[in-house]
Enzyme design. Structure first.
Site, PDB file in Angstrom:
ATOM      1  N   ASP A  67       0.252  -1.064   0.109  1.00 23.01           N
ATOM      2  CA  ASP A  67       0.268   0.016   0.045  1.00 23.01           C
ATOM      3  C   ASP A  67       1.215   1.047   0.025  1.00 23.01           C
ATOM      4  O   ASP A  67       1.943   1.285  -0.039  1.00 23.01           O
ATOM      5  CB  ASP A  67      -0.949  -0.091   1.215  1.00 23.01           C
ATOM      6  CG  ASP A  67      -0.142  -0.604   2.214  1.00 23.01           C
ATOM      7  OD1 ASP A  67       1.153  -0.564   2.910  1.00 23.01           O
ATOM      8  OD2 ASP A  67      -1.287  -0.903   3.177  1.00 23.01           O
ATOM      9  N   ASN A 136      -8.225  -2.961  13.771  1.00 26.31           N
ATOM     10  CA  ASN A 136      -9.120  -3.474  13.209  1.00 26.31           C
ATOM     11  C   ASN A 136      -9.735  -4.343  12.679  1.00 26.31           C
ATOM     12  O   ASN A 136     -10.835  -4.654  11.782  1.00 26.31           O
ATOM     13  CB  ASN A 136      -9.986  -2.439  12.457  1.00 26.31           C
ATOM     14  CG  ASN A 136      -9.773  -1.958  11.254  1.00 26.31           C
ATOM     15  OD1 ASN A 136      -8.131  -1.773  11.427  1.00 26.31           O
ATOM     16  ND2 ASN A 136      -9.984  -0.798  11.054  1.00 26.31           N
ATOM     17  N   HIS A 138      -7.581  -5.273   9.730  1.00 25.06           N
ATOM     18  CA  HIS A 138      -7.199  -4.618   8.187  1.00 25.06           C
ATOM     19  C   HIS A 138      -5.910  -5.629   8.009  1.00 25.06           C
ATOM     20  O   HIS A 138      -5.030  -5.956   8.794  1.00 25.06           O
ATOM     21  CB  HIS A 138      -7.085  -2.794   7.887  1.00 25.06           C
ATOM     22  CG  HIS A 138      -5.710  -2.699   8.256  1.00 25.06           C
ATOM     23  ND1 HIS A 138      -5.685  -1.285   8.935  1.00 25.06           N
ATOM     24  CD2 HIS A 138      -4.959  -2.684   8.590  1.00 25.06           C
ATOM     25  CE1 HIS A 138      -4.549  -0.547   9.601  1.00 25.06           C
ATOM     26  NE2 HIS A 138      -3.795  -1.677   8.800  1.00 25.06           N
ATOM     27  N   GLU A 143     -10.032  -1.671   4.700  1.00 23.58           N
ATOM     28  CA  GLU A 143     -10.040  -1.656   6.515  1.00 23.58           C
ATOM     29  C   GLU A 143     -11.811  -3.381   6.509  1.00 23.58           C
ATOM     30  O   GLU A 143     -12.359  -3.223   4.986  1.00 23.58           O
ATOM     31  CB  GLU A 143     -10.043  -0.037   5.995  1.00 23.58           C
ATOM     32  CG  GLU A 143     -10.099   0.435   5.935  1.00 23.58           C
ATOM     33  CD  GLU A 143      -8.828   0.437   6.792  1.00 23.58           C
ATOM     34  OE1 GLU A 143      -9.105   0.254   7.514  1.00 23.58           O
ATOM     35  OE2 GLU A 143      -8.090   2.245   7.317  1.00 23.58           O
TER      36      GLU A 143
HETATM   37  C1  F6R Z   1       1.399  -1.576   5.805  1.00 26.74           C
HETATM   38  C2  F6R Z   1       0.116  -2.797   6.597  1.00 26.74           C
HETATM   39  C3  F6R Z   1      -0.866  -2.424   6.795  1.00 26.74           C
HETATM   40  C4  F6R Z   1      -0.169  -2.927   9.044  1.00 26.74           C
HETATM   41  C5  F6R Z   1      -0.580  -2.811   9.727  1.00 26.74           C
HETATM   42  C6  F6R Z   1      -0.292  -2.885  10.992  1.00 26.74           C
HETATM   43  O1  F6R Z   1       2.046  -1.569   4.690  1.00 26.74           O
HETATM   44  O2  F6R Z   1      -0.139  -2.741   5.057  1.00 26.74           O
HETATM   45  O3  F6R Z   1      -1.931  -3.434   6.846  1.00 26.74           O
HETATM   46  O4  F6R Z   1       0.811  -3.916   8.211  1.00 26.74           O
HETATM   47  O5  F6R Z   1      -1.325  -1.323   9.948  1.00 26.74           O
HETATM   48  O6  F6R Z   1       0.855  -1.985  11.451  1.00 26.74           O
HETATM   49  P1  F6R Z   1       2.154  -1.703  12.332  1.00 26.74           P
HETATM   50  O7  F6R Z   1       2.955  -3.095  12.140  1.00 26.74           O
HETATM   51  O8  F6R Z   1       2.499  -0.841  12.229  1.00 26.74           O
HETATM   52  O9  F6R Z   1       1.574  -2.154  13.658  1.00 26.74           O
END
Ligand code: F6R
Length: 248
Positions: A67, A136, A138, A143
């Site tokens: 992303d 959440n 994701h 989302e």
């Molecule tokens: C980042 C991504 C997100 C993260 C998720 C957890 O490229 O795709 O889905 O993996 O938000 O983020 P952290 O590791 O910062 O807790």
């Protein structure tokens, strides 16, 4: 889903590196799906160390990140291009043109998403996809409520995600409201998936993933339908709960 329980963040990162290294050894032209955020940083440090020692080479590796924020330039410290260059790509032997990330400043974001899926297809799809999980549920920036059939798309960031990620920005207001994300259907096409989960803040999300139903309201739940997923979670995320070594 296979579950590997690691004692702490370092051990989780080492177990992730072991899986990645095995994958690299088995593939002459590895295609990796990569994530940003706090969770994979330890793994990226281990990849850099191993590459510097000559234990692994990324010269024939192709990577696709999950992303990117819409509207942030690649030089913006909060863009995922900046993160990946600084935390991984600049320190390993990957060829820059093989390290793909959606362009947050593309003139036509829809087109950018379609061309990204095309590029993934042209290299034969993703071999090993690395994932983190949001509070959440994701994965990528898919989302809650995102269709399981979604291809790479523009995503409205959930408030929980913007708040969680505001730790990297000066204020919540600066966190973009939109991003682009590899779609769930594309993630599910990866041949192997490695989901890393660390810290007590993720305990509830991990519990929901392992015990809850498969629903678009909790995007990571779809991983139960994938034939080759390994979750590597540290004790803080497991939170003293007893999970079997295999779920789903
Ligand atoms: C980042 C991504 C997100 C993260 C998720 C957890 O490229 O795709 O889905 O993996 O938000 O983020 P952290 O590791 O910062 O807790």
């Amino acid at each position: 889903m296979k579950i590997i329980q690691a004692s702490n963040y370092e051990e989780m990162s080492k177990a992730a590196y072991k899986s990645l290294h095995q994958f690299m050894q088995m593939n002459q032209h590895p295609v990796l799906g990569l994530a940003t955020g706090s969770t994979p940083e330890g793994l990226y440090r281990l990849m850099i160390d191993a590459c510097k020692k000559g234990e692994v080479s990324f010269a024939s590796t192709e990577t696709f990140n999950l992303d990117e924020y819409a509207g942030l330039s690649k030089d913006d410290k909060n863009s995922y291009r900046y993160y990946m260059n600084h935390k991984l790509f600049d320190h390993i032997d990957i060829r820059p043109e093989r390290a793909h990330i959606l362009d947050g400043e593309a003139a036509d974001l829809e087109l950018e998403c379609r061309e990204y899926d095309q590029k993934i297809m042209e290299v034969g799809g993703i071999g090993l996809q690395l994932l983190g999980i949001g509070l959440n549920g994701h994965i990528g920036f898919n989302e809650p409520g995102t269709s399981f059939d979604a291809a790479t798309h523009i995503s409205e960031l959930a408030e929980t995600t913007r708040k969680a990620n505001s730790r990297f920005f000066n204020s919540l207001d600066e966190v973009p409201t939109k991003a682009m994300s590899m779609g769930i259907s594309k993630i599910m096409e990866s041949r192997e998936i490695l989901l890393l989960v660390s810290g007590e803040g993720k305990a509830e999300a991990l519990h929901t993933l392992l015990t809850g139903e498969i629903t678009e309201n909790f995007p990571a739940s779809i991983l139960k339908n994938h034939p080759n997923v390994t979750i590597i979670a540290d004790q803080a995320a497991i939170g003293g709960k007893k999970f079997p070594d295999q779920v789903g």
